[in-house]
Design a protein around this motif. Structure first.
Motif, PDB file in Angstrom:
ATOM      1  N   GLN A  86       5.320  -3.296   9.403  1.00 31.41           N
ATOM      2  CA  GLN A  86       4.254  -3.234   8.468  1.00 31.41           C
ATOM      3  C   GLN A  86       3.329  -4.125   8.879  1.00 31.41           C
ATOM      4  O   GLN A  86       3.659  -5.241   9.684  1.00 31.41           O
ATOM      5  CB  GLN A  86       4.531  -3.590   7.013  1.00 31.41           C
ATOM      6  CG  GLN A  86       5.328  -4.843   7.063  1.00 31.41           C
ATOM      7  CD  GLN A  86       5.763  -4.817   5.443  1.00 31.41           C
ATOM      8  OE1 GLN A  86       4.932  -5.101   4.689  1.00 31.41           O
ATOM      9  NE2 GLN A  86       7.257  -4.950   5.290  1.00 31.41           N
ATOM     10  N   ALA A 123       0.729  -1.166  -0.016  1.00 31.92           N
ATOM     11  CA  ALA A 123      -0.010   0.031  -0.130  1.00 31.92           C
ATOM     12  C   ALA A 123       0.741   1.247  -0.040  1.00 31.92           C
ATOM     13  O   ALA A 123       1.785   1.273   0.736  1.00 31.92           O
ATOM     14  CB  ALA A 123      -1.013   0.284   1.169  1.00 31.92           C
ATOM     15  N   GLU A 152      -4.989   6.607  11.534  1.00 33.12           N
ATOM     16  CA  GLU A 152      -5.823   6.603  10.374  1.00 33.12           C
ATOM     17  C   GLU A 152      -6.437   5.358   9.906  1.00 33.12           C
ATOM     18  O   GLU A 152      -5.738   4.413   9.683  1.00 33.12           O
ATOM     19  CB  GLU A 152      -4.996   7.359   9.155  1.00 33.12           C
ATOM     20  CG  GLU A 152      -5.953   7.321   7.938  1.00 33.12           C
ATOM     21  CD  GLU A 152      -4.845   7.972   6.693  1.00 33.12           C
ATOM     22  OE1 GLU A 152      -4.813   7.044   5.719  1.00 33.12           O
ATOM     23  OE2 GLU A 152      -4.536   9.138   6.801  1.00 33.12           O
ATOM     24  N   ARG A 194      -7.940   2.861   7.565  1.00 36.58           N
ATOM     25  CA  ARG A 194      -8.318   2.423   5.964  1.00 36.58           C
ATOM     26  C   ARG A 194      -8.870   1.529   5.646  1.00 36.58           C
ATOM     27  O   ARG A 194      -8.744   0.420   6.268  1.00 36.58           O
ATOM     28  CB  ARG A 194      -6.767   2.598   5.497  1.00 36.58           C
ATOM     29  CG  ARG A 194      -6.097   3.896   5.163  1.00 36.58           C
ATOM     30  CD  ARG A 194      -4.741   3.478   4.305  1.00 36.58           C
ATOM     31  NE  ARG A 194      -4.144   4.804   4.416  1.00 36.58           N
ATOM     32  CZ  ARG A 194      -3.016   4.943   3.760  1.00 36.58           C
ATOM     33  NH1 ARG A 194      -2.354   3.836   3.235  1.00 36.58           N
ATOM     34  NH2 ARG A 194      -2.072   6.106   3.824  1.00 36.58           N
ATOM     35  N   GLU A 245     -10.745  -3.513   7.250  1.00 36.29           N
ATOM     36  CA  GLU A 245     -10.000  -2.171   7.406  1.00 36.29           C
ATOM     37  C   GLU A 245      -9.273  -2.359   8.736  1.00 36.29           C
ATOM     38  O   GLU A 245      -9.503  -3.133   9.601  1.00 36.29           O
ATOM     39  CB  GLU A 245     -11.329  -1.070   7.876  1.00 36.29           C
ATOM     40  CG  GLU A 245     -12.232  -1.270   9.105  1.00 36.29           C
ATOM     41  CD  GLU A 245     -13.130  -0.238   8.936  1.00 36.29           C
ATOM     42  OE1 GLU A 245     -13.492   0.343   7.882  1.00 36.29           O
ATOM     43  OE2 GLU A 245     -13.636   0.167  10.197  1.00 36.29           O
ATOM     44  N   TYR A 266      -1.370  -2.867  15.628  1.00 37.06           N
ATOM     45  CA  TYR A 266      -2.187  -2.455  14.434  1.00 37.06           C
ATOM     46  C   TYR A 266      -3.525  -3.043  14.743  1.00 37.06           C
ATOM     47  O   TYR A 266      -3.615  -4.416  15.438  1.00 37.06           O
ATOM     48  CB  TYR A 266      -1.745  -3.261  12.916  1.00 37.06           C
ATOM     49  CG  TYR A 266      -2.486  -2.947  11.835  1.00 37.06           C
ATOM     50  CD1 TYR A 266      -2.298  -1.676  11.172  1.00 37.06           C
ATOM     51  CD2 TYR A 266      -3.445  -3.580  11.065  1.00 37.06           C
ATOM     52  CE1 TYR A 266      -2.791  -1.078   9.947  1.00 37.06           C
ATOM     53  CE2 TYR A 266      -3.898  -3.232   9.979  1.00 37.06           C
ATOM     54  CZ  TYR A 266      -3.669  -2.165   9.442  1.00 37.06           C
ATOM     55  OH  TYR A 266      -4.565  -1.393   8.452  1.00 37.06           O
ATOM     56  N   ASN A 307       3.862   1.263   8.086  1.00 35.67           N
ATOM     57  CA  ASN A 307       3.476   2.267   9.206  1.00 35.67           C
ATOM     58  C   ASN A 307       4.360   3.650   8.562  1.00 35.67           C
ATOM     59  O   ASN A 307       5.430   3.665   8.820  1.00 35.67           O
ATOM     60  CB  ASN A 307       4.144   1.780  10.515  1.00 35.67           C
ATOM     61  CG  ASN A 307       3.620   2.489  11.685  1.00 35.67           C
ATOM     62  OD1 ASN A 307       3.212   3.697  11.463  1.00 35.67           O
ATOM     63  ND2 ASN A 307       3.635   2.194  12.899  1.00 35.67           N
ATOM     64  N   GLN A 310       0.539   4.440   5.758  1.00 32.00           N
ATOM     65  CA  GLN A 310      -0.638   4.768   6.709  1.00 32.00           C
ATOM     66  C   GLN A 310       0.005   5.460   7.956  1.00 32.00           C
ATOM     67  O   GLN A 310       0.697   4.726   8.758  1.00 32.00           O
ATOM     68  CB  GLN A 310      -1.272   3.338   7.041  1.00 32.00           C
ATOM     69  CG  GLN A 310      -2.671   3.753   7.837  1.00 32.00           C
ATOM     70  CD  GLN A 310      -3.414   2.376   7.717  1.00 32.00           C
ATOM     71  OE1 GLN A 310      -2.975   1.422   7.391  1.00 32.00           O
ATOM     72  NE2 GLN A 310      -4.612   2.587   8.552  1.00 32.00           N
ATOM     73  N   VAL A 341       0.743  -3.149   4.350  1.00 29.45           N
ATOM     74  CA  VAL A 341       0.694  -1.927   4.981  1.00 29.45           C
ATOM     75  C   VAL A 341       1.835  -1.384   5.872  1.00 29.45           C
ATOM     76  O   VAL A 341       1.939  -1.840   6.841  1.00 29.45           O
ATOM     77  CB  VAL A 341      -0.630  -1.364   5.687  1.00 29.45           C
ATOM     78  CG1 VAL A 341      -0.771   0.076   5.842  1.00 29.45           C
ATOM     79  CG2 VAL A 341      -1.664  -2.030   4.841  1.00 29.45           C
ATOM     80  N   ALA A 348      -6.018   0.048  11.451  1.00 30.62           N
ATOM     81  CA  ALA A 348      -5.227   1.325  11.482  1.00 30.62           C
ATOM     82  C   ALA A 348      -4.117   0.814  12.520  1.00 30.62           C
ATOM     83  O   ALA A 348      -4.202   0.065  13.462  1.00 30.62           O
ATOM     84  CB  ALA A 348      -6.314   2.031  12.265  1.00 30.62           C
TER      85      ALA A 348
END
Length: 177
Positions: free
Chosen positions: A119, A37, A45, A47, A60, A71, A112, A41, A110, A62
């Motif tokens: 991640q 991604a 937030e 996502r 989803e 996370y 950080n 992120q 994703v 964050a």
């Protein structure tokens, strides 16, 4: 001097291969190919990582900034009016594997933004089901009769439903604190 650009491009290619290599050796090749991604992120937030319309769900997550749970990951229903054609099950209970008839569907990474070496990695599995439409009657219509469906349900002879499962891990070093 002609050999220098070739060596630079080869070493650049090998460096990129090493960066892309952290996929777990135990993971098969996912059905969906995607890059990590971008952009990273930020902490706090939320996502959407992926939508699965047939299960009326979206994944989803964050980054929390907390060491205990870096996370936060959730499966959220997309709409109360949505009629799912597949089920989303808990990966810890379902234990998805290729040997169990599951297909490795997607791998989502994703990063950080506050901690670049950390991640979240989400693995999505899919278990297909061969669903045949009801047979046609003499008038060419497929009909389902309530009493017959109740009897099938009581006898556990209902058709299999496709399933999805997702698991999340955090990889890399923890930051700050």
């Amino acid at each position: 001097m002609r050999y220098v650009p070739v060596l630079v491009s080869v070493s650049l290619f090998s460096a990129l291969a090493l960066i892309a290599a952290p996929v777990s050796a135990a993971d098969p090749t996912p059905e969906i190919k995607r890059d990590a991604a971008v952009p990273a992120q930020p902490v706090g937030e939320v996502r959407t990582l992926r939508q699965i319309p047939e299960a009326c769900a979206r994944l989803e997550g964050a980054f929390t900034g907390q060491a205990a749970q870096p996370y936060k990951f959730a499966v959220v229903r997309t709409s109360p009016n949505c009629q799912p054609r597949a089920r989303f099950v808990d990966a810890a209970k379902a234990q998805p594997s290729v040997a169990g008839g599951w297909l490795f569907n997607d791998l989502i990474r994703v990063s950080n933004a506050a901690c670049t070496q950390q991640q979240a990695v989400v693995r999505i599995w899919r278990k297909p089901a061969a669903i045949a439409p009801p047979t046609l009657d003499a008038q060419g219509k497929s009909r389902l009769y309530l009493q017959e469906e109740k009897e099938k349900a009581a006898a556990s002879k209902l058709a299999a439903v496709p399933m999805f499962a997702a698991s999340m891990t955090v990889e890399g070093k923890a930051c700050g604190g």
